[in-house]
Design a protein around this motif. Structure first.
Motif, PDB file in Angstrom:
ATOM      1  N   VAL A  16    -108.565 -30.892   1.375  1.00 53.31           N
ATOM      2  CA  VAL A  16    -107.301 -30.776   0.643  1.00 53.31           C
ATOM      3  C   VAL A  16    -106.187 -30.236   1.539  1.00 53.31           C
ATOM      4  O   VAL A  16    -105.073 -30.770   1.558  1.00 53.31           O
ATOM      5  CB  VAL A  16    -107.480 -29.875  -0.592  1.00 53.31           C
ATOM      6  CG1 VAL A  16    -106.134 -29.614  -1.265  1.00 53.31           C
ATOM      7  CG2 VAL A  16    -108.452 -30.513  -1.570  1.00 53.31           C
ATOM      8  N   LEU A  17    -106.480 -29.176   2.292  1.00 53.13           N
ATOM      9  CA  LEU A  17    -105.432 -28.515   3.065  1.00 53.13           C
ATOM     10  C   LEU A  17    -105.087 -29.245   4.364  1.00 53.13           C
ATOM     11  O   LEU A  17    -103.937 -29.231   4.796  1.00 53.13           O
ATOM     12  CB  LEU A  17    -105.853 -27.081   3.404  1.00 53.13           C
ATOM     13  CG  LEU A  17    -105.891 -26.084   2.250  1.00 53.13           C
ATOM     14  CD1 LEU A  17    -106.274 -24.706   2.773  1.00 53.13           C
ATOM     15  CD2 LEU A  17    -104.541 -26.031   1.536  1.00 53.13           C
ATOM     16  N   PHE A  18    -106.082 -29.879   5.002  1.00 53.02           N
ATOM     17  CA  PHE A  18    -105.854 -30.428   6.337  1.00 53.02           C
ATOM     18  C   PHE A  18    -106.171 -31.909   6.464  1.00 53.02           C
ATOM     19  O   PHE A  18    -105.994 -32.492   7.528  1.00 53.02           O
ATOM     20  CB  PHE A  18    -106.683 -29.651   7.370  1.00 53.02           C
ATOM     21  CG  PHE A  18    -106.440 -28.165   7.323  1.00 53.02           C
ATOM     22  CD1 PHE A  18    -105.230 -27.640   7.751  1.00 53.02           C
ATOM     23  CD2 PHE A  18    -107.397 -27.297   6.846  1.00 53.02           C
ATOM     24  CE1 PHE A  18    -104.987 -26.278   7.706  1.00 53.02           C
ATOM     25  CE2 PHE A  18    -107.172 -25.933   6.797  1.00 53.02           C
ATOM     26  CZ  PHE A  18    -105.958 -25.416   7.219  1.00 53.02           C
ATOM     27  N   MET A 173     -96.341 -30.642   6.852  1.00 59.14           N
ATOM     28  CA  MET A 173     -97.794 -30.593   6.876  1.00 59.14           C
ATOM     29  C   MET A 173     -98.393 -31.103   5.573  1.00 59.14           C
ATOM     30  O   MET A 173     -99.433 -31.769   5.577  1.00 59.14           O
ATOM     31  CB  MET A 173     -98.270 -29.166   7.148  1.00 59.14           C
ATOM     32  CG  MET A 173     -98.190 -28.744   8.601  1.00 59.14           C
ATOM     33  SD  MET A 173     -99.276 -29.682   9.699  1.00 59.14           S
ATOM     34  CE  MET A 173    -100.903 -29.177   9.119  1.00 59.14           C
ATOM     35  N   GLY A 174     -97.770 -30.804   4.451  1.00 61.44           N
ATOM     36  CA  GLY A 174     -98.307 -31.247   3.171  1.00 61.44           C
ATOM     37  C   GLY A 174     -98.420 -32.759   3.085  1.00 61.44           C
ATOM     38  O   GLY A 174     -99.436 -33.302   2.637  1.00 61.44           O
ATOM     39  N   VAL A 175     -97.376 -33.467   3.530  1.00 64.00           N
ATOM     40  CA  VAL A 175     -97.384 -34.934   3.494  1.00 64.00           C
ATOM     41  C   VAL A 175     -98.312 -35.494   4.565  1.00 64.00           C
ATOM     42  O   VAL A 175     -99.092 -36.420   4.325  1.00 64.00           O
ATOM     43  CB  VAL A 175     -95.958 -35.485   3.669  1.00 64.00           C
ATOM     44  CG1 VAL A 175     -95.967 -37.005   3.732  1.00 64.00           C
ATOM     45  CG2 VAL A 175     -95.054 -35.009   2.545  1.00 64.00           C
ATOM     46  N   ALA A 245     -99.366 -25.239   9.631  1.00 67.62           N
ATOM     47  CA  ALA A 245     -99.594 -25.814  10.959  1.00 67.62           C
ATOM     48  C   ALA A 245    -100.439 -24.889  11.836  1.00 67.62           C
ATOM     49  O   ALA A 245    -101.360 -25.341  12.530  1.00 67.62           O
ATOM     50  CB  ALA A 245     -98.252 -26.100  11.636  1.00 67.62           C
ATOM     51  N   VAL A 246    -100.133 -23.607  11.806  1.00 70.17           N
ATOM     52  CA  VAL A 246    -100.908 -22.639  12.606  1.00 70.17           C
ATOM     53  C   VAL A 246    -102.352 -22.591  12.121  1.00 70.17           C
ATOM     54  O   VAL A 246    -103.292 -22.544  12.933  1.00 70.17           O
ATOM     55  CB  VAL A 246    -100.257 -21.244  12.542  1.00 70.17           C
ATOM     56  CG1 VAL A 246    -101.168 -20.199  13.178  1.00 70.17           C
ATOM     57  CG2 VAL A 246     -98.898 -21.255  13.241  1.00 70.17           C
ATOM     58  N   SER A 247    -102.560 -22.636  10.807  1.00 72.68           N
ATOM     59  CA  SER A 247    -103.913 -22.619  10.250  1.00 72.68           C
ATOM     60  C   SER A 247    -104.706 -23.840  10.700  1.00 72.68           C
ATOM     61  O   SER A 247    -105.913 -23.758  10.973  1.00 72.68           O
ATOM     62  CB  SER A 247    -103.853 -22.581   8.719  1.00 72.68           C
ATOM     63  OG  SER A 247    -103.173 -21.435   8.270  1.00 72.68           O
ATOM     64  N   TYR A 248    -104.035 -24.973  10.793  1.00 70.71           N
ATOM     65  CA  TYR A 248    -104.676 -26.213  11.269  1.00 70.71           C
ATOM     66  C   TYR A 248    -105.232 -26.009  12.678  1.00 70.71           C
ATOM     67  O   TYR A 248    -106.388 -26.340  12.960  1.00 70.71           O
ATOM     68  CB  TYR A 248    -103.627 -27.325  11.247  1.00 70.71           C
ATOM     69  CG  TYR A 248    -104.081 -28.690  11.708  1.00 70.71           C
ATOM     70  CD1 TYR A 248    -104.504 -29.648  10.786  1.00 70.71           C
ATOM     71  CD2 TYR A 248    -104.059 -29.054  13.053  1.00 70.71           C
ATOM     72  CE1 TYR A 248    -104.890 -30.917  11.200  1.00 70.71           C
ATOM     73  CE2 TYR A 248    -104.454 -30.314  13.472  1.00 70.71           C
ATOM     74  CZ  TYR A 248    -104.868 -31.233  12.534  1.00 70.71           C
ATOM     75  OH  TYR A 248    -105.255 -32.489  12.950  1.00 70.71           O
ATOM     76  N   VAL A 249    -104.420 -25.438  13.550  1.00 75.00           N
ATOM     77  CA  VAL A 249    -104.849 -25.235  14.935  1.00 75.00           C
ATOM     78  C   VAL A 249    -105.960 -24.192  15.017  1.00 75.00           C
ATOM     79  O   VAL A 249    -106.933 -24.356  15.773  1.00 75.00           O
ATOM     80  CB  VAL A 249    -103.646 -24.824  15.813  1.00 75.00           C
ATOM     81  CG1 VAL A 249    -104.098 -24.523  17.243  1.00 75.00           C
ATOM     82  CG2 VAL A 249    -102.595 -25.925  15.813  1.00 75.00           C
ATOM     83  N   LEU A 250    -105.855 -23.117  14.249  1.00 75.70           N
ATOM     84  CA  LEU A 250    -106.899 -22.089  14.269  1.00 75.70           C
ATOM     85  C   LEU A 250    -108.240 -22.660  13.810  1.00 75.70           C
ATOM     86  O   LEU A 250    -109.295 -22.300  14.350  1.00 75.70           O
ATOM     87  CB  LEU A 250    -106.490 -20.916  13.372  1.00 75.70           C
ATOM     88  CG  LEU A 250    -105.332 -20.059  13.883  1.00 75.70           C
ATOM     89  CD1 LEU A 250    -104.971 -18.975  12.869  1.00 75.70           C
ATOM     90  CD2 LEU A 250    -105.668 -19.427  15.234  1.00 75.70           C
TER      91      LEU A 250
END
Length: 265
Positions: A16-18, A173-175, A245-250
């Protein structure tokens, strides 16, 4: 199996998030669970990941706003090439040693992390694009085949390749992550069918393989993932774009480290 169900909860969250569909989380976890298969563990991990991603991505796509999905209205050729690439990547995964798949997975993740950190446009998109279905899609059709083949071969779905490209086109990021789910579905569906039709490495005691897919592991992961996807799609979390975006990279960093540990076992 209980651990796999818990990991499934995480794959639902990442879907859902990524837009991951579960691939990034599933591959290192199944590598760990199937360590007894030896060199065949990587092939089973990638195949099981594809099967899980088909269901996760399909459920997430069905709950995505039609306004967002209209971005893909004129991208039928891209989606078809993603699917053909998925078949090619699945066939290739049957032929190479498992170590190549494992370390290829790690290498690609490391390259992606370096790319999104050093190149401009991921953390702060340079040109914010509105949701307008008349605009040309951000990913060129010519990239469909290599993206699909690489994603299916490594078991990563479409998100890790699509989201950075969509971000640099100016999408939030949502789209970007929502559009990654139908692209993951286009890749993983033909790839999963190819893996299911494969003769597979043979089923050791306690492992139920259909082709190269560990059915028990896939069902356990889906049992955890699907309720999370359905719940969060009805009440989607709202994250600030930069935090997203930062959470995606982490998450990419965490998965890279986990996969390296699994490969070194």
């Amino acid at each position: 199996m209980f651990v796999l169900v818990l990991i499934g909860l995480l794959t639902g969250l990442t879907t859902v998030l990524f837009g991951f569909g579960g691939g990034f989380v599933t591959v290192p976890v199944v590598l760990w669970a199937e360590a007894g298969l030896g060199d065949s563990a990587a092939q089973v991990a990638v195949a099981t990941s594809a099967a899980v991603m088909v269901v996760n991505a399909a459920v997430a796509t069905s709950a995505t706003s039609r306004t967002i999905l209209r971005h893909l209205r004129d991208s039928r050729c891209l989606l078809a090439l993603l699917g053909l690439g998925g078949i090619a990547g699945a066939l290739l995964a049957r032929l190479v040693p498992g170590a190549i798949i494992q370390w290829g997975f790690v290498t690609y993740l490391v390259g992606t992390i370096i790319d999104v950190i050093l190149r401009p446009g991921f953390f702060r998109p340079t040109a914010r694009r509105t949701i307008d279905c008349r605009q040309e899609f951000a990913i060129p059709t010519s990239l469909g085949l290599p993206i699909g083949a690489s994603a299916a071969f490594l078991g990563v779905g479409g998100s890790v390749m699509a989201v950075p490209l969509l971000r640099r086109a100016g999408l939030g990021m949502g789209v970007a992550t929502a559009l990654a789910n139908p692209m993951t579905l286009a890749i993983s569906a033909p790839a999963a069918l190819t893996f299911l039709a494969d003769s597979g490495p043979g089923s050791p005691a306690g492992v139920a393989l259909v082709g190269s897919v560990d059915v028990g592991a896939a069902l356990a992961l889906l049992l955890g993932a699907l309720p999370v996807i359905v719940t969060l799609r009805r009440r989607p979390p709202r994250l600030p774009d930069r935090v997203h975006a930062v959470s995606y990279v982490l998450l990419l960093v965490a998965v890279t480290m986990t996969t390296m540990l699994a490969a070194l076992r």
